[in-house]
Design an enzyme around this catalytic site. Structure first.
Site, PDB file in Angstrom:
ATOM      1  CB  CYS A   2      -0.846  -0.025   1.249  1.00 45.34           C
ATOM      2  SG  CYS A   2      -1.647  -1.621   1.477  1.00 45.34           S
ATOM      3  NE  ARG A  27       3.953   1.969  -1.894  1.00 45.38           N
ATOM      4  CZ  ARG A  27       5.215   1.589  -1.898  1.00 45.38           C
ATOM      5  NH1 ARG A  27       6.064   2.137  -2.733  1.00 45.38           N
ATOM      6  NH2 ARG A  27       5.648   0.686  -1.062  1.00 45.38           N
ATOM      7  CD1 TRP A  74      -3.050  -4.438  -4.956  1.00 48.05           C
ATOM      8  CD2 TRP A  74      -1.952  -5.730  -3.494  1.00 48.05           C
ATOM      9  NE1 TRP A  74      -2.892  -5.677  -5.519  1.00 48.05           N
ATOM     10  CE2 TRP A  74      -2.219  -6.501  -4.659  1.00 48.05           C
ATOM     11  CE3 TRP A  74      -1.268  -6.342  -2.449  1.00 48.05           C
ATOM     12  CZ2 TRP A  74      -1.840  -7.826  -4.791  1.00 48.05           C
ATOM     13  CZ3 TRP A  74      -0.885  -7.663  -2.595  1.00 48.05           C
ATOM     14  CH2 TRP A  74      -1.166  -8.394  -3.749  1.00 48.05           C
ATOM     15  CG  ASN A  98       3.524  -0.680   2.335  1.00 49.54           C
ATOM     16  OD1 ASN A  98       2.983  -1.652   1.796  1.00 49.54           O
ATOM     17  ND2 ASN A  98       4.702  -0.208   1.954  1.00 49.54           N
ATOM     18  N   GLY A  99       2.367  -3.321   4.181  1.00 47.74           N
ATOM     19  CA  GLY A  99       3.102  -4.558   4.462  1.00 47.74           C
ATOM     20  C   GLY A  99       2.204  -5.578   5.125  1.00 47.74           C
ATOM     21  CD  GLU A 480       6.305  -8.083 -20.918  1.00 44.17           C
ATOM     22  OE1 GLU A 480       6.373  -8.846 -19.947  1.00 44.17           O
ATOM     23  OE2 GLU A 480       5.933  -6.896 -20.817  1.00 44.17           O
ATOM     24  CE  LYS A 484       2.728  -5.972 -19.657  1.00 49.65           C
ATOM     25  NZ  LYS A 484       4.083  -5.919 -19.229  1.00 49.65           N
ATOM     26  CD  GLU A 487       0.621  -7.178 -16.195  1.00 52.36           C
ATOM     27  OE1 GLU A 487       1.149  -6.878 -17.277  1.00 52.36           O
ATOM     28  OE2 GLU A 487       0.971  -6.692 -15.118  1.00 52.36           O
ATOM     29  CG  HIS A 503       7.452 -32.101 -26.272  1.00 49.19           C
ATOM     30  ND1 HIS A 503       7.821 -33.372 -26.638  1.00 49.19           N
ATOM     31  CD2 HIS A 503       8.330 -31.266 -26.888  1.00 49.19           C
ATOM     32  CE1 HIS A 503       8.888 -33.317 -27.410  1.00 49.19           C
ATOM     33  NE2 HIS A 503       9.216 -32.043 -27.587  1.00 49.19           N
ATOM     34  CE  LYS A 603       4.622   0.777 -13.145  1.00 47.37           C
ATOM     35  NZ  LYS A 603       4.634  -0.131 -14.322  1.00 47.37           N
TER      36      LYS A 603
HETATM   37  C1  F6R Z   1       3.883  -6.534 -15.524  1.00 48.87           C
HETATM   38  C2  F6R Z   1       4.468  -5.881 -14.379  1.00 48.87           C
HETATM   39  C3  F6R Z   1       4.979  -6.725 -13.270  1.00 48.87           C
HETATM   40  C4  F6R Z   1       6.321  -6.190 -12.780  1.00 48.87           C
HETATM   41  C5  F6R Z   1       6.798  -6.976 -11.553  1.00 48.87           C
HETATM   42  C6  F6R Z   1       8.154  -6.505 -11.093  1.00 48.87           C
HETATM   43  O1  F6R Z   1       3.401  -5.624 -16.455  1.00 48.87           O
HETATM   44  O2  F6R Z   1       4.548  -4.687 -14.323  1.00 48.87           O
HETATM   45  O3  F6R Z   1       5.079  -8.075 -13.643  1.00 48.87           O
HETATM   46  O4  F6R Z   1       7.238  -6.293 -13.827  1.00 48.87           O
HETATM   47  O5  F6R Z   1       5.869  -6.812 -10.523  1.00 48.87           O
HETATM   48  O6  F6R Z   1       8.135  -5.154 -10.754  1.00 48.87           O
HETATM   49  P1  F6R Z   1       9.465  -4.322 -10.619  1.00 48.87           P
HETATM   50  O7  F6R Z   1      10.075  -4.233 -11.974  1.00 48.87           O
HETATM   51  O8  F6R Z   1       9.033  -2.987 -10.098  1.00 48.87           O
HETATM   52  O9  F6R Z   1      10.357  -5.064  -9.672  1.00 48.87           O
END
Ligand code: F6R
Length: 608
Positions: A2, A27, A74, A98-99, A480, A484, A487, A503, A603
């Site tokens: 958070c 966050r 969060w 936070n945590g 990746e 995307k 997500e 396989h 994020k």
């Molecule tokens: C995907 C995404 C997450 C981050 C992951 C690591 O779009 O953003 O998978 O890549 O949570 O985050 P960082 O790079 O901040 O350690």
């Protein structure tokens, strides 16, 4: 993960708490709340959902207090309801957190014996209740917090405000970031420097185990043993301007679009354009030439950047690379060769699993390097050397420009390592750097497929499952792409190595399954195209991402070809990333999801 803020002010703080929280919404955004002291009562305003709901609540029921704390959540323990929203409070104290407090159940059981019962499902409330019991037993706020901290297990940051002490905030940091900001007659608390940038650039970062007693007379910081310590006051570079979307509908669209520019920026740090050589601007505490091994840890998108880099370091520098997702690595406790290099890739620099992996490697005599966007982050501060990715603040929760900046920086480092290890001749180095220098214009060209991709995305938005295939360095790009799409559109997607399809996963193929094949022309393209034919033979709908040479070799079983420019296979993963980002973005837009703040995500993931 958070975001928390606090202000000990000289003027009303509620609106400013919300302003700071807006900068922490990355966050988490399940709920938000603030508490201030109104006269001698703790008053709270909280709201489910995004911060604008809280801002609306404050217009209807304003707060005037000059001391306050705030939180954007969060959810970890308890649903994202208003009653579970922070701040949590008793008549005596309010707290934001936070945590995770891992032992909250045991502590609540202890409190229940004295009649202190929780009103919420959160782990946080135990802090408010424990401090309240201490105060009722005659402790000062300082003693009450010290005693409470002794009983808490877990990783967290806390800020507390007290009913009977209108000029006091107490903050504590264990495993989650927290900064103290110094203004004119005011003191601030925030999870990061960005949150406090509108108010002050003068910051102290609390270190692990620190807690701070904040009054109008100043800030006293104590370490975990209770000793008074000094933490330097630094000048933050975080910008007070909140980045805006420009003329884009979403931050993600803007961030995809600005990649030619962000990649240029990253490149200017990692290559010398004039001489077409790799540039290493950081003083290195190790020598690439004698490194036995490179260990990379990261999470999510950053992990996929590391997966591509493994190909590069092994091919162009003959440097063996081990790579793992940090959440697995940290508990595997692998034996590491003394004097090896451990590299941590993180946009935020605060990811808890990546940080834990870093600390494990630091305890094993490794050189610690990190590749980071947020240079004031904990991971950056705990590294021996920090490689910046320089793509500017990334606001969209789904990472885009940070990924291509990570790849660009890693490519530059791989070339520098190849030169240092005597693997690359000057001419080979020049050719690789030349390919890197061409990236911004190749990426601009790849972006021109957007209109075609919008059309494809309209079909994709009706799919239930999507398979992404790639080989070699395109396999991480397939993963990746799938990440995307999952997500932001909530469509199930998997990235698979093309050669592994037969396989097992080939059993999934039917006419309802779109298969996105990432295969620019390289030495593996023929193999990937054969795997693609196996999909076509079973009715799968193929969308091929390739260049002109690949398109000519593809045959006619392909429903759609998305063309990227013809580039050296070295930089092709970076260029091939653009269509997978655009596909995910436009599919999500077609489905009407919340692109910049998709459900259940945050994020910066500061819990494990
Ligand atoms: C995907 C995404 C997450 C981050 C992951 C690591 O779009 O953003 O998978 O890549 O949570 O985050 P960082 O790079 O901040 O350690």
């Amino acid at each position: 993960m958070c975001g928390i803020v606090g202000i000990l002010g000289s003027e009303p703080v509620a609106d400013r708490l919300v302003e700071a929280l807006r900068r922490l919404e990355y966050r988490g955004y399940d709920s938000a709340g603030v508490a201030t002291l109104e006269g001698m009562a703790i008053a709270r305003r909280r709201a489910e959902g995004k911060l604008h709901n809280l801002a609306k609540r404050l217009v209807e029921e304003p707060l005037e207090g000059t001391i306050g704390i705030g939180h954007t959540r969060w959810a970890t323990h308890g649903a994202p309801t208003e009653s579970n929203a922070h701040p949590h409070a008793t008549d005596a104290v309010a707290v934001v957190h936070n945590g995770i407090i891992e032992n909250f159940r045991a502590l609540l059981a202890d409190l229940a014996q004295d009649g202190y019962l929780p009103q919420t499902q959160t782990d946080t409330e135990v802090v408010a209740l424990w401090v309240t019991r201490e105060l009722a037993r005659g402790a000062t706020p300082e003693q009450a917090v010290a005693n409470t901290l002794e009983h808490l297990h877990g990783a967290f940051a806390l800020a507390l405000m007290f009913h009977d002490h209108p000029g006091l905030l107490i903050a504590a940091r264990r495993g989650a970031p927290l900064a103290v900001g110094y203004g004119e007659n005011e003191i601030y608390l925030g999870s990061d420097a960005m949150a406090l940038a509108p108010f002050t650039a003068r910051l102290s970062y609390l270190e692990d185990g620190d807690w701070a007693i904040i009054t109008h007379d100043g800030v006293i910081i104590r370490d975990a043993s209770g000793e008074v310590v000094k933490r330097p006051v630094e000048t933050s570079q975080a910008s007070a301007l909140l980045v805006d979307k420009g003329n884009h509908r979403h931050f993600m669209a803007k961030e995809i679009d600005e990649q030619p520019e962000t990649i240029s920026h990253t490149l200017s740090h990692y290559v010398d354009m004039a001489s077409e050589t790799a540039a290493l601007r950081e003083g290195l505490p190790f020598d690439f030439a004698s490194l036995p091994r490179l260990t990379i840890s990261a999470c999510g998108t950053a992990y996929y950047a590391g997966c591509v880099a493994k190909y590069w370091f092994e091919r162009y520098a003959r440097l063996p690379v081990d790579i793992d997702v940090a959440s697995e690595f940290r508990y595997r406790e692998p034996p590491l060769m003394p004097n090896g290099l451990s590299l941590f890739i993180s946009q935020s620099g605060e990811t808890a699993d990546t940080l834990a992996a870093l600390r494990y490697c630091a305890s094993q005599d490794q050189h610690i390097a990190s590749l980071i966007n947020t240079l004031e982050s904990t991971i950056a501060r705990e590294s021996d050397v920090v490689f910046p990715i320089l793509c500017g603040p990334e606001i969209g929760v789904a990472s885009t420009k940070a990924f291509t900046a990570q790849l660009t920086a890693l490519a530059g480092l791989a070339v520098a390592a190849g030169r240092a290890r005597g693997v690359l001749t000057p001419e080979a180095e020049r050719q690789l750097v030349h390919a890197l220098v061409g990236l911004p214009s190749a990426v601009s060209e790849a972006l021109r497929a957007e209109t075609q991709i919008m059309e494809i995305a309209r079909h994709l938005s009706r799919a239930k499952d999507v398979l992404y295939l790639g080989r070699g360095q395109m396999f991480p790009i397939a993963m990746e792409g799938a990440l995307k799409l999952k997500e932001i559109s909530y469509i199930h997607a998997e990235g698979y190595p093309a050669g592994e399809l037969k396989h097992g996963p080939i059993a999934l193929i039917d006419e309802d399954m779109p298969v996105i094949v990432v295969a620019p022309s390289d030495e593996l393209v023929d193999k990937t195209l054969s795997n693609m034919q196996e999909v076509a033979a079973r009715g799968g709908r193929i969308i091929l991402i390739t260049d002109e040479v690949g398109a000519n070799a593809a045959g006619k079983d392909v429903a759609e070809i998305i063309r990227i420019p013809q580039v050296s296979s070295f930089v092709a993963p970076i260029v091939a990333t653009i269509p997978v980002q655009l596909l995910a973005y436009h599919t999500a837009v077609a489905m009407g999801t919340d692109v910049d703040q998709p459900r259940n995500l945050a994020k910066s993931v500061t819990v494990e």
